[in-house]
Design a protein around this motif. Sequence first.
Motif, PDB file in Angstrom:
ATOM      1  N   TRP A   1      24.967  -2.647 -10.751  1.00 20.37           N
ATOM      2  CA  TRP A   1      24.554  -1.619 -10.394  1.00 20.37           C
ATOM      3  C   TRP A   1      23.440  -0.949 -11.392  1.00 20.37           C
ATOM      4  O   TRP A   1      22.528  -0.095 -11.157  1.00 20.37           O
ATOM      5  CB  TRP A   1      25.659  -0.688 -10.732  1.00 20.37           C
ATOM      6  N   GLU A   2      23.286  -1.247 -12.652  1.00 20.18           N
ATOM      7  CA  GLU A   2      22.280  -0.814 -13.680  1.00 20.18           C
ATOM      8  C   GLU A   2      20.981  -1.378 -13.175  1.00 20.18           C
ATOM      9  O   GLU A   2      19.892  -0.393 -13.240  1.00 20.18           O
ATOM     10  CB  GLU A   2      22.516  -1.592 -14.995  1.00 20.18           C
ATOM     11  N   ILE A   3      20.708  -2.487 -12.750  1.00 22.94           N
ATOM     12  CA  ILE A   3      19.519  -2.937 -11.992  1.00 22.94           C
ATOM     13  C   ILE A   3      19.039  -2.211 -10.801  1.00 22.94           C
ATOM     14  O   ILE A   3      18.106  -1.933 -10.537  1.00 22.94           O
ATOM     15  CB  ILE A   3      19.319  -4.495 -11.848  1.00 22.94           C
ATOM     16  N   ALA A   4      20.215  -2.200  -9.888  1.00 24.95           N
ATOM     17  CA  ALA A   4      20.082  -1.189  -8.812  1.00 24.95           C
ATOM     18  C   ALA A   4      19.664   0.250  -8.865  1.00 24.95           C
ATOM     19  O   ALA A   4      18.705   0.697  -8.498  1.00 24.95           O
ATOM     20  CB  ALA A   4      21.369  -1.420  -7.956  1.00 24.95           C
ATOM     21  N   ASP A   5      20.025   0.757 -10.006  1.00 26.01           N
ATOM     22  CA  ASP A   5      19.700   2.208 -10.231  1.00 26.01           C
ATOM     23  C   ASP A   5      18.386   2.284 -10.955  1.00 26.01           C
ATOM     24  O   ASP A   5      17.588   3.057 -10.414  1.00 26.01           O
ATOM     25  CB  ASP A   5      20.677   2.675 -11.594  1.00 26.01           C
ATOM     26  N   VAL A   6      17.995   1.081 -11.786  1.00 24.42           N
ATOM     27  CA  VAL A   6      16.507   1.175 -12.163  1.00 24.42           C
ATOM     28  C   VAL A   6      15.401   0.993 -10.964  1.00 24.42           C
ATOM     29  O   VAL A   6      14.413   1.568 -10.494  1.00 24.42           O
ATOM     30  CB  VAL A   6      16.145   0.223 -12.996  1.00 24.42           C
ATOM     31  N   MET A   7      15.945   0.169  -9.887  1.00 28.50           N
ATOM     32  CA  MET A   7      15.082   0.054  -8.759  1.00 28.50           C
ATOM     33  C   MET A   7      14.982   1.039  -7.818  1.00 28.50           C
ATOM     34  O   MET A   7      13.828   1.138  -7.420  1.00 28.50           O
ATOM     35  CB  MET A   7      15.655  -1.265  -8.131  1.00 28.50           C
ATOM     36  N   LYS A   8      16.077   1.750  -7.755  1.00 25.93           N
ATOM     37  CA  LYS A   8      16.270   3.104  -7.074  1.00 25.93           C
ATOM     38  C   LYS A   8      15.255   3.978  -7.889  1.00 25.93           C
ATOM     39  O   LYS A   8      14.316   4.753  -6.968  1.00 25.93           O
ATOM     40  CB  LYS A   8      17.489   3.428  -6.882  1.00 25.93           C
ATOM     41  N   LEU A   9      15.234   4.122  -9.057  1.00 22.87           N
ATOM     42  CA  LEU A   9      14.311   5.021  -9.790  1.00 22.87           C
ATOM     43  C   LEU A   9      12.830   4.655  -9.329  1.00 22.87           C
ATOM     44  O   LEU A   9      12.083   5.729  -9.299  1.00 22.87           O
ATOM     45  CB  LEU A   9      14.670   4.934 -11.372  1.00 22.87           C
TER      46      LEU A   9
ATOM     47  N   SER B   1       9.286  -0.556  -2.047  1.00 23.81           N
ATOM     48  CA  SER B   1      10.675  -1.330  -1.621  1.00 23.81           C
ATOM     49  C   SER B   1      11.144  -2.046  -3.008  1.00 23.81           C
ATOM     50  O   SER B   1      10.260  -2.479  -3.808  1.00 23.81           O
ATOM     51  CB  SER B   1      10.424  -1.948  -0.462  1.00 23.81           C
ATOM     52  N   GLU B   2      12.257  -2.866  -2.710  1.00 25.02           N
ATOM     53  CA  GLU B   2      12.687  -3.648  -3.669  1.00 25.02           C
ATOM     54  C   GLU B   2      11.631  -5.062  -3.345  1.00 25.02           C
ATOM     55  O   GLU B   2      11.212  -5.816  -4.312  1.00 25.02           O
ATOM     56  CB  GLU B   2      13.831  -4.108  -3.209  1.00 25.02           C
ATOM     57  N   GLU B   3      11.064  -5.102  -2.060  1.00 22.26           N
ATOM     58  CA  GLU B   3      10.191  -6.508  -1.998  1.00 22.26           C
ATOM     59  C   GLU B   3       8.992  -6.207  -2.853  1.00 22.26           C
ATOM     60  O   GLU B   3       8.569  -7.109  -3.398  1.00 22.26           O
ATOM     61  CB  GLU B   3       9.894  -6.392  -0.326  1.00 22.26           C
ATOM     62  N   GLU B   4       8.586  -4.898  -2.716  1.00 21.88           N
ATOM     63  CA  GLU B   4       6.966  -4.646  -3.357  1.00 21.88           C
ATOM     64  C   GLU B   4       7.609  -4.956  -5.067  1.00 21.88           C
ATOM     65  O   GLU B   4       6.717  -5.365  -5.703  1.00 21.88           O
ATOM     66  CB  GLU B   4       6.586  -3.316  -3.347  1.00 21.88           C
ATOM     67  N   LEU B   5       8.441  -4.391  -5.560  1.00 22.92           N
ATOM     68  CA  LEU B   5       8.903  -4.753  -6.782  1.00 22.92           C
ATOM     69  C   LEU B   5       9.065  -6.201  -7.205  1.00 22.92           C
ATOM     70  O   LEU B   5       8.477  -6.514  -8.180  1.00 22.92           O
ATOM     71  CB  LEU B   5      10.377  -3.827  -7.137  1.00 22.92           C
ATOM     72  N   ALA B   6       9.512  -6.938  -6.333  1.00 18.61           N
ATOM     73  CA  ALA B   6       9.763  -8.324  -6.557  1.00 18.61           C
ATOM     74  C   ALA B   6       8.210  -9.204  -6.518  1.00 18.61           C
ATOM     75  O   ALA B   6       7.777  -9.803  -7.365  1.00 18.61           O
ATOM     76  CB  ALA B   6      10.450  -9.093  -5.531  1.00 18.61           C
ATOM     77  N   VAL B   7       7.231  -8.510  -5.511  1.00 20.81           N
ATOM     78  CA  VAL B   7       5.920  -8.913  -5.577  1.00 20.81           C
ATOM     79  C   VAL B   7       5.034  -8.611  -6.708  1.00 20.81           C
ATOM     80  O   VAL B   7       4.582  -9.443  -7.486  1.00 20.81           O
ATOM     81  CB  VAL B   7       5.205  -8.509  -4.250  1.00 20.81           C
ATOM     82  N   GLN B   8       5.488  -7.460  -7.368  1.00 19.56           N
ATOM     83  CA  GLN B   8       4.612  -7.000  -8.590  1.00 19.56           C
ATOM     84  C   GLN B   8       5.176  -7.712  -9.847  1.00 19.56           C
ATOM     85  O   GLN B   8       4.442  -8.066 -10.587  1.00 19.56           O
ATOM     86  CB  GLN B   8       5.005  -5.685  -8.889  1.00 19.56           C
ATOM     87  N   GLU B   9       6.527  -8.241  -9.904  1.00 17.58           N
ATOM     88  CA  GLU B   9       7.000  -8.874 -10.689  1.00 17.58           C
ATOM     89  C   GLU B   9       6.426 -10.300 -10.746  1.00 17.58           C
ATOM     90  O   GLU B   9       5.983 -11.072 -11.892  1.00 17.58           O
ATOM     91  CB  GLU B   9       8.553  -8.921 -10.895  1.00 17.58           C
ATOM     92  N   VAL B  10       6.514 -10.797  -9.897  1.00 17.52           N
ATOM     93  CA  VAL B  10       5.805 -12.075  -9.769  1.00 17.52           C
ATOM     94  C   VAL B  10       4.253 -12.178 -10.036  1.00 17.52           C
ATOM     95  O   VAL B  10       3.785 -13.090 -10.737  1.00 17.52           O
ATOM     96  CB  VAL B  10       5.814 -12.949  -8.046  1.00 17.52           C
ATOM     97  N   LYS B  11       3.484 -11.166  -9.765  1.00 20.56           N
ATOM     98  CA  LYS B  11       2.176 -11.230  -9.950  1.00 20.56           C
ATOM     99  C   LYS B  11       1.958 -10.967 -11.466  1.00 20.56           C
ATOM    100  O   LYS B  11       1.006 -11.628 -11.873  1.00 20.56           O
ATOM    101  CB  LYS B  11       1.486 -10.115  -9.160  1.00 20.56           C
ATOM    102  N   ARG B  12       3.011 -10.130 -12.107  1.00 16.77           N
ATOM    103  CA  ARG B  12       2.904  -9.966 -13.438  1.00 16.77           C
ATOM    104  C   ARG B  12       3.006 -11.381 -14.181  1.00 16.77           C
ATOM    105  O   ARG B  12       2.132 -11.653 -15.255  1.00 16.77           O
ATOM    106  CB  ARG B  12       3.969  -8.912 -13.972  1.00 16.77           C
ATOM    107  N   ARG B  13       4.031 -12.171 -13.619  1.00 17.92           N
ATOM    108  CA  ARG B  13       4.364 -13.266 -14.466  1.00 17.92           C
ATOM    109  C   ARG B  13       2.916 -14.330 -14.197  1.00 17.92           C
ATOM    110  O   ARG B  13       2.664 -14.949 -15.251  1.00 17.92           O
ATOM    111  CB  ARG B  13       5.683 -14.096 -13.733  1.00 17.92           C
ATOM    112  N   ILE B  14       2.484 -14.286 -13.149  1.00 23.30           N
ATOM    113  CA  ILE B  14       1.278 -15.102 -12.905  1.00 23.30           C
ATOM    114  C   ILE B  14       0.189 -14.867 -14.164  1.00 23.30           C
ATOM    115  O   ILE B  14      -0.455 -15.788 -14.512  1.00 23.30           O
ATOM    116  CB  ILE B  14       0.601 -15.160 -11.460  1.00 23.30           C
TER     117      ILE B  14
END
Length: 102
Positions: free
Chosen positions: A9-17, A26-39
């Motif tokens: 729930w802690e992660i879900a709350d941060v994603m919601k914020l 969206s959650e998908e955009e957050l995932a895309v941004q994280e993958v780009k950050r790692r690259i």
Amino acid sequence: MTVTVPIPWEIADVMKLFIEAGIVKSEEELAVQEVKRRILKYELMIRVFESSYKMSFQKFEEQDMVEKLGHTWDVERDYFDWELATTEPKSFKEILRRLTCG
């Protein structure tokens, strides 16, 4: 295909914020941004190592620089981090392709 994965729930709350604040849509955009950050992180690591050793990772390996530099802790750590930085982006680019192409 959609897969539902339970997350703490802690992660879900941060994603919601992040979504409510307009940082991401969206959650998908957050995932895309994280993958780009790692690259980008790995690309930056490669530049730092190339600048530090004045050569590419391939040349570093070919010239057996770990041996030449005396197998010090710093050189060996750099070697393994540099190797990771040169190999890991391939996986993340494939993940990014899947996330953005459906």
